[in-house]
Design an enzyme around this catalytic site. Structure first.
Site, PDB file in Angstrom:
ATOM      1  N   HIS A 198       3.421  -2.039   1.501  1.00 43.66           N
ATOM      2  CA  HIS A 198       4.244  -0.863   1.221  1.00 43.66           C
ATOM      3  C   HIS A 198       3.393   0.288   0.680  1.00 43.66           C
ATOM      4  O   HIS A 198       3.417   1.410   1.203  1.00 43.66           O
ATOM      5  CB  HIS A 198       5.339  -1.258   0.218  1.00 43.66           C
ATOM      6  CG  HIS A 198       6.285  -0.152  -0.151  1.00 43.66           C
ATOM      7  ND1 HIS A 198       7.512   0.010   0.452  1.00 43.66           N
ATOM      8  CD2 HIS A 198       6.179   0.845  -1.065  1.00 43.66           C
ATOM      9  CE1 HIS A 198       8.124   1.069  -0.083  1.00 43.66           C
ATOM     10  NE2 HIS A 198       7.334   1.586  -0.999  1.00 43.66           N
ATOM     11  N   GLU A 199       2.615   0.006  -0.361  1.00 47.33           N
ATOM     12  CA  GLU A 199       1.798   1.067  -0.975  1.00 47.33           C
ATOM     13  C   GLU A 199       0.720   1.561  -0.008  1.00 47.33           C
ATOM     14  O   GLU A 199       0.325   2.725  -0.058  1.00 47.33           O
ATOM     15  CB  GLU A 199       1.169   0.583  -2.289  1.00 47.33           C
ATOM     16  CG  GLU A 199       2.167   0.149  -3.377  1.00 47.33           C
ATOM     17  CD  GLU A 199       3.185   1.210  -3.752  1.00 47.33           C
ATOM     18  OE1 GLU A 199       2.916   2.409  -3.555  1.00 47.33           O
ATOM     19  OE2 GLU A 199       4.286   0.826  -4.232  1.00 47.33           O
TER      20      GLU A 199
END
Lengths: 493, 493
Positions: A261-262
């Site tokens: 995600h990051e």
């Protein structure tokens, strides 16, 4: 020097101080020992004051007036528009209100940390009252300044161009099919057996796995790094993006997908155009578009079967457990697509997540517009939770309206961005499929064609266009919840 | 608000920007990927410009004029004196000269990195010429402003109050006995057999050993941390001191003692008085006094027999090699006190080190005062090297006058601080011995009485007194090289 060039130089200067601020913030979360906190807070507050002073200095208004008369090409016009937007954001709210909000927010959040654990709505409500009151004041001021309704004026902070009307329409669409979809998926998954990971997954091994995964996602390690913090985030600056995660030695699953995600956020930042670096027009378009990148990485790439096949191989290698059924492709896929109705937004799966967001949106919209009072929130929460997920939160404040930090310190109007992001991501994928063999690229381990599409259509466009234009140029139409529905149906039914 | 209070608030503001600058510098050395460098340099340059602007803003001069008429207690008078000193330092050199020096220094240093390896004096000389010329200009300007000789005026930057006269006297004392002492020690150590460490010492184990050693030295981990960088240093801010080291997997000895050294710097910073935090008067007294702390830790504590007994135990544990003779107390002590004549200052032992410093002092003093030209340096270096250590550097520039980074980028006048520090440290120990059982404290593993003395006499005094006063209050007299001689004789003869 033209007025436009004056403005450009001025915003580059502001950007240098923002660089310092951003790095100090990252360091405070990733490195700083607790005893460093007071001096750090003071230094960061001083930087904020200075940045605010630069952002609001009277000369800037003159430069804008003059620059608008100058002959500018279309990129410069976009640049001027975005500088002006940032200037408006900085000047529209009086400094004493910003300060009052900061104090009330900190006070409320500080007490909330224990009040939440103690399910103490009465105590919380006493502090929160002021937070709500001040946010409404802010909304009122923005409303007058921008000629929009209070909630729409607040939306302009994170999602310029997005309106209550468009959100109402998108979300009512989602609400028309989501509850039914959730039921069907739960039905389908009822008999599914999943083996959950247990045992010790050392931080060193998890980090090595995270780094391997980031390589697969072509994170540019010459312009960024991975570290640890209590709350995972993507920080730093485009030339040096700092992402963080939090490891649980009992379970690697969440941290790993958190890194995916990051990495999506990070690649957006790393992919912003160098030529516009340091200028507002060179920044990410909106919070929703930012989430669309992290969620494209997490939901469209990360939870796809071919990608989970990579994760299966990489994680089995990292933990040196080649024959453990936990790490089998099918089992990992089940883990990463398991659906469950729950109280807590941050633990929610891909399908129930929008339900959490939409009810928050409906409540905060009416709260900011003065249609309801803050004391109405627990009751409304209970009603909406029952309606959307069949769960009652009556008297259960800690797992109800007191669960998130956002409202606690006055960060209203952010929730919609999460679901906007998920919807944008599904729409990109639908378009991308026309020209890119997505599954094939993932399977091959060379995901470049996917990233090239994202770079061409999103990253390199920064804030050159409005959000609607950006999405239209990328996908041929403005946001359409249909793609999101089709994506969920294809994956879960 | 009184003018004194205005000044205090102003210097607190400057301190907040210095905090940011210091942390960005640490991060650049300890964390930053190479691709982050350009944007970081720009951000740090912007901060420098801003700090310079604050430090020289015209109002400050007025405040000083008025504050001197105000009724101030003695601490406030010291504070005013130190603010004024920083203000003078900031205003005395014109900005365009500072900028020219920065450009010439960077250019010379950049080329030096390869020129040194290629022993290319001719190439180096072409760039260095400008560095020397600009440093002389700076010295001339400072000389006029302060009414001191050029070199003395430059000394004021790092060693306020120290003069060529006092250095000449101290160093000629040292030169009168040092060569003879070196010969005697070499004679004595001739037949000594030492087992040098070989083999793999993992970074993780070395770091764990470093942290254990820092605990023994009561490094405050709530206000600081240990990281890695190419050039070890002590950075950060007093409430959050960041020390770094560089590990060699073939040998743990240097990194370990490097950590002891940096911990000395760190504890000085951590021990500065909280009540004066953020003010010039609350900062470390001088570079020489700073080195006196790192060298007290390294030379007076670190290389003492009882401390090496701890290092023997801790390192054998860290590498899990309890019976290896390398780690035996006596062997480690021999390693850490071995004397050898060599070309390179940074590799020098405790006894030959001052010889390296004194010859640099003599050369740079005459260079800055215009007595010699920069082209005279290689020949002088060779002469002095032969005279002090019996080594010729004729034609060997890379191990001669091109070996250090200091002069390369214009950092003249810093070398004396190293030997001043070593001498101060020996003098503290001589006094401390009257009231503290130093060896007993080290042996016991509770070194608090030693640190209490340093805290009472040095750390807590910050810049409240001039250097001479500080040393006199701590030891009863101003700097006296006899203590250094006696220390060396006691340890090495």
């Amino acid at each position: 020097m033209s007025n436009y060039d004056q403005l450009t130089a001025h915003y580059q200067t502001i950007n240098h101080f923002n660089h310092a601020q951003s790095m100090l913030g990252w360091d405070a979360a990733a490195n700083m020992p607790s005893g460093g906190s007071d001096a750090r807070s003071q230094a960061m507050a001083e930087l904020s004051v200075h940045i605010h002073r630069l952002s609001t200095q009277p000369q800037v208004e003159e430069w804008f007036g003059e620059a608008e008369q100058e002959s500018l090409n279309s990129e410069q016009q976009s640049s001027l528009r975005e500088m002006k937007r940032q200037w408006q954001q900085a000047t529209i709210v009086p400094e004493d209100l910003v300060q009052a909000q900061s104090i009330a927010g900190s006070k409320c959040e500080h007490a909330w940390r224990s009040q939440r654990q103690e399910n103490d709505w009465t105590g919380f409500e006493k502090n929160w009252k002021d937070v709500v009151k001040l946010s409404r004041e802010e909304a009122e001021i923005r409303s007058e300044g921008l000629g929009l309704s209070p909630y729409d004026a607040m939306l302009d902070k994170y999602e310029p161009g997005t309106t209550t009307a468009s959100l109402d329409s998108l979300f009512s669409d989602v609400k028309s099919w989501l509850p039914d979809l959730i039921e069907k998926v739960l039905q389908k998954q009822q008999s599914q057996s999943v083996i959950m990971p247990t045992g010790n997954f050392s931080v060193a091994n998890q980090k090595a796995l995270g780094l391997e995964t980031m390589k697969l996602l072509k994170f540019d390690f010459d312009h960024g790094r991975l570290d640890q913090s209590v709350h995972p985030f993507c920080g730093g600056v485009p030339t040096d993006v700092r992402i963080t995660t939090r490891y649980d030695e009992k379970d690697f699953v969440q941290a790993l997908m958190g890194i995916v995600h990051e990495t999506g956020h990070a690649r957006y930042e790393q992919g912003l155009p160098k030529a516009l670096a340091g200028l507002p027009v060179g920044e990410a378009r909106s919070m929703g578009v930012h989430e669309s990148q992290s969620l494209f990485f997490e939901m469209q790439i990360g939870r796809s079967k071919p990608f989970i096949s990579h994760l299966s191989r990489l994680s089995a290698n990292a933990f040196n457990v080649q024959k453990d059924p936990v790490f089998a492709e099918e089992n990992l896929y089940k883990i990463y697509t398991q659906v469950e109705k729950g109280f807590i937004r941050v633990d929610a799966d891909e399908i129930t997540y929008p339900a959490h967001v939409i009810m928050r949106y409906e409540i905060e919209r009416d709260l900011i517009n003065g249609v309801i009072e803050h004391t109405d929130v627990p009751e409304l929460w209970d009603q909406k939770m029952k309606a959307s997920l069949g769960l009652s939160t009556k008297g259960n404040y800690k797992n109800g309206c007191m669960q998130d930090i956002h409202w606690t310190d006055g960060a209203f109007v952010y929730f919609p961005s999460y679901t906007l992001g998920a919807m944008y991501a599904a729409q990109y994928k639908a378009t991308m499929q026309n020209t890119v063999d997505i599954d094939g690229a993932i399977k091959s381990g060379d995901l470049s064609p996917i990233f090239q599409w994202l770079s061409d259509n999103i990253w390199s466009q920064a804030s050159l266009h409005t959000t609607d234009e950006l999405i239209k140029r990328a996908t041929g139409e403005t946001l359409n919840a249909d793609y999101f529905r089709k994506h969920l149906e294809a994956r879960y039914l």
